[in-house]
Design a protein around this motif. Structure first.
Motif, mmCIF file in Angstrom:
data_model
loop_
_atom_site.group_PDB
_atom_site.id
_atom_site.type_symbol
_atom_site.label_atom_id
_atom_site.label_comp_id
_atom_site.label_asym_id
_atom_site.label_seq_id
_atom_site.Cartn_x
_atom_site.Cartn_y
_atom_site.Cartn_z
ATOM 1 N N HIS A 183 -8.596 6.031 -9.761
ATOM 2 C CA HIS A 183 -9.970 5.698 -10.575
ATOM 3 C C HIS A 183 -10.881 4.456 -9.892
ATOM 4 O O HIS A 183 -11.844 4.688 -10.064
ATOM 5 C CB HIS A 183 -9.562 5.203 -11.905
ATOM 6 N N LYS A 184 -9.948 3.505 -9.104
ATOM 7 C CA LYS A 184 -10.621 2.439 -8.630
ATOM 8 C C LYS A 184 -11.407 2.964 -7.534
ATOM 9 O O LYS A 184 -12.475 2.476 -7.087
ATOM 10 C CB LYS A 184 -9.686 1.201 -8.222
ATOM 11 N N VAL A 185 -10.739 3.949 -6.618
ATOM 12 C CA VAL A 185 -11.530 4.249 -5.518
ATOM 13 C C VAL A 185 -12.712 5.155 -5.694
ATOM 14 O O VAL A 185 -13.579 4.822 -5.008
ATOM 15 C CB VAL A 185 -10.270 4.960 -4.725
ATOM 16 N N LYS A 217 -20.481 3.408 -6.752
ATOM 17 C CA LYS A 217 -20.929 2.129 -6.432
ATOM 18 C C LYS A 217 -21.821 2.186 -5.171
ATOM 19 O O LYS A 217 -22.999 1.886 -4.779
ATOM 20 C CB LYS A 217 -20.355 0.806 -6.718
ATOM 21 N N LYS A 232 -14.587 4.931 -8.325
ATOM 22 C CA LYS A 232 -15.518 3.900 -9.035
ATOM 23 C C LYS A 232 -16.248 3.195 -7.894
ATOM 24 O O LYS A 232 -17.319 3.113 -7.803
ATOM 25 C CB LYS A 232 -14.987 3.072 -9.892
ATOM 26 N N ARG A 233 -15.420 2.768 -6.797
ATOM 27 C CA ARG A 233 -16.068 1.964 -5.972
ATOM 28 C C ARG A 233 -16.785 2.783 -4.809
ATOM 29 O O ARG A 233 -18.015 2.428 -4.309
ATOM 30 C CB ARG A 233 -14.845 1.676 -4.848
ATOM 31 N N ASP A 234 -16.443 4.176 -4.798
ATOM 32 C CA ASP A 234 -17.407 5.101 -3.985
ATOM 33 C C ASP A 234 -18.648 5.636 -4.795
ATOM 34 O O ASP A 234 -19.563 5.462 -4.003
ATOM 35 C CB ASP A 234 -16.445 6.608 -3.764
ATOM 36 N N LYS A 254 -4.597 5.017 -11.916
ATOM 37 C CA LYS A 254 -5.306 3.943 -12.072
ATOM 38 C C LYS A 254 -5.843 3.669 -10.601
ATOM 39 O O LYS A 254 -7.186 3.293 -10.378
ATOM 40 C CB LYS A 254 -4.592 2.777 -12.420
ATOM 41 N N MET A 255 -5.038 4.057 -9.589
ATOM 42 C CA MET A 255 -5.645 3.347 -8.009
ATOM 43 C C MET A 255 -6.792 4.385 -7.648
ATOM 44 O O MET A 255 -7.798 3.956 -7.059
ATOM 45 C CB MET A 255 -4.464 3.612 -7.025
ATOM 46 N N HIS A 311 1.030 -1.358 0.033
ATOM 47 C CA HIS A 311 -0.271 0.019 -0.051
ATOM 48 C C HIS A 311 0.830 1.307 -0.030
ATOM 49 O O HIS A 311 0.540 2.257 -0.580
ATOM 50 C CB HIS A 311 -0.854 0.029 1.382
ATOM 51 N N GLU A 336 0.441 4.836 -12.600
ATOM 52 C CA GLU A 336 -0.230 3.931 -11.540
ATOM 53 C C GLU A 336 -1.132 4.505 -10.314
ATOM 54 O O GLU A 336 -2.221 3.862 -10.088
ATOM 55 C CB GLU A 336 1.118 3.154 -10.609
ATOM 56 N N ASN A 388 -8.753 12.964 -4.633
ATOM 57 C CA ASN A 388 -9.135 12.422 -5.692
ATOM 58 C C ASN A 388 -8.695 12.975 -7.108
ATOM 59 O O ASN A 388 -8.866 12.399 -8.012
ATOM 60 C CB ASN A 388 -10.572 12.121 -5.746
#
Length: 225
Positions: free
Chosen positions: A184-186, A192, A188-190, A181-182, A170, A178, A212
């Motif tokens: 973007h995943k955070v 949802k 996207k998860r928020d 990308k990390m 981490h 990189e 962000n």
């Protein structure tokens, strides 16, 4: 001589020859040399000395390795060796463990120096109640002992510190791509999570994510170009 007299004479001659042949064969069978010894399968009818059965010695067991099953929690190599030393000298002890976590699989093996001690220990400790566990102890024949059974039995297993591994993963330095990308995943998860809250009919305003848009400078590894 008439024909009837000839036939009667022939019958008498046949009877005489048959009786002579039977008497000669019986006399041959009855004659036994004086110095002859009875064969291995011959027993005299007069009640002579009988043959003695060969003495068979019981096979000596050479097995020194025991299997111990249903080991309770906390009863590991040191405890097993200390407990089984009351029977005799213990050479080696091994507890089967998980390669990833290092936890016991609740069975192991122990080897004694003397085969007789191994037999006594197996008979005494089989179905023995220990810490609410019924031990299963049996002798393993030498031909069933695998050559790699005692490989690395002296090594103290160190479990993998997955927390430290995740911490390094981490906190490692990332390139700008990189890090994007990390993030973007955070995000996207928020998103949802917000949709699930709205679908459940809950009125809740989720706090905005911090960082962000632009990552921290110390966590980014810029290229020299």
């Amino acid at each position: 001589m008439g024909a009837k007299a000839k036939k009667a004479l022939k019958k008498n001659m046949k009877k005489i020859t048959a009786s002579a042949a039977s008497s000669s064969t019986s006399s041959k069978l009855a004659v036994v040399p004086q110095n002859a010894k009875p064969s291995a399968d011959f027993l005299p009818l007069g009640g002579g000395p009988a043959r003695k059965a060969p003495v068979t010695k019981p096979l000596e067991s050479k097995a020194t390795v025991l299997y111990i099953g249903r080991l309770p929690h906390g009863f590991y190599e040191t405890e097993i060796e200390g407990f089984f030393t009351q029977f005799g000298t213990v050479k080696r002890v091994r507890v089967a463990r998980n390669k990833k976590t290092g936890k016991s699989k609740h069975f192991g093996f122990i080897q004694f120096e003397d085969p007789e001690v191994a037999e006594i220990a197996a008979g005494a400790m089989n179905d023995y109640l220990l810490l609410e566990h019924m031990l299963q102890v049996r002798v393993i024949p030498p031909e069933d002992v695998k050559p790699n059974l005692w490989k690395g039995f002296k090594c103290q297993y160190k479990p993998v510190d997955w927390v430290q591994i995740e911490r390094k993963q981490h906190n490692k330095e990332r390139t700008l791509e990189e890090h994007r990308k990390m993030l973007h995943k955070v995000v996207k998860r928020d998103q949802k999570r917000r949709k699930r809250i709205e679908a459940a009919g809950i009125e809740y305003q989720c706090p905005e994510l911090v960082g962000n848009t632009q990552p921290l400078p110390k966590k980014i590894k810029f290229s020299e170009d």
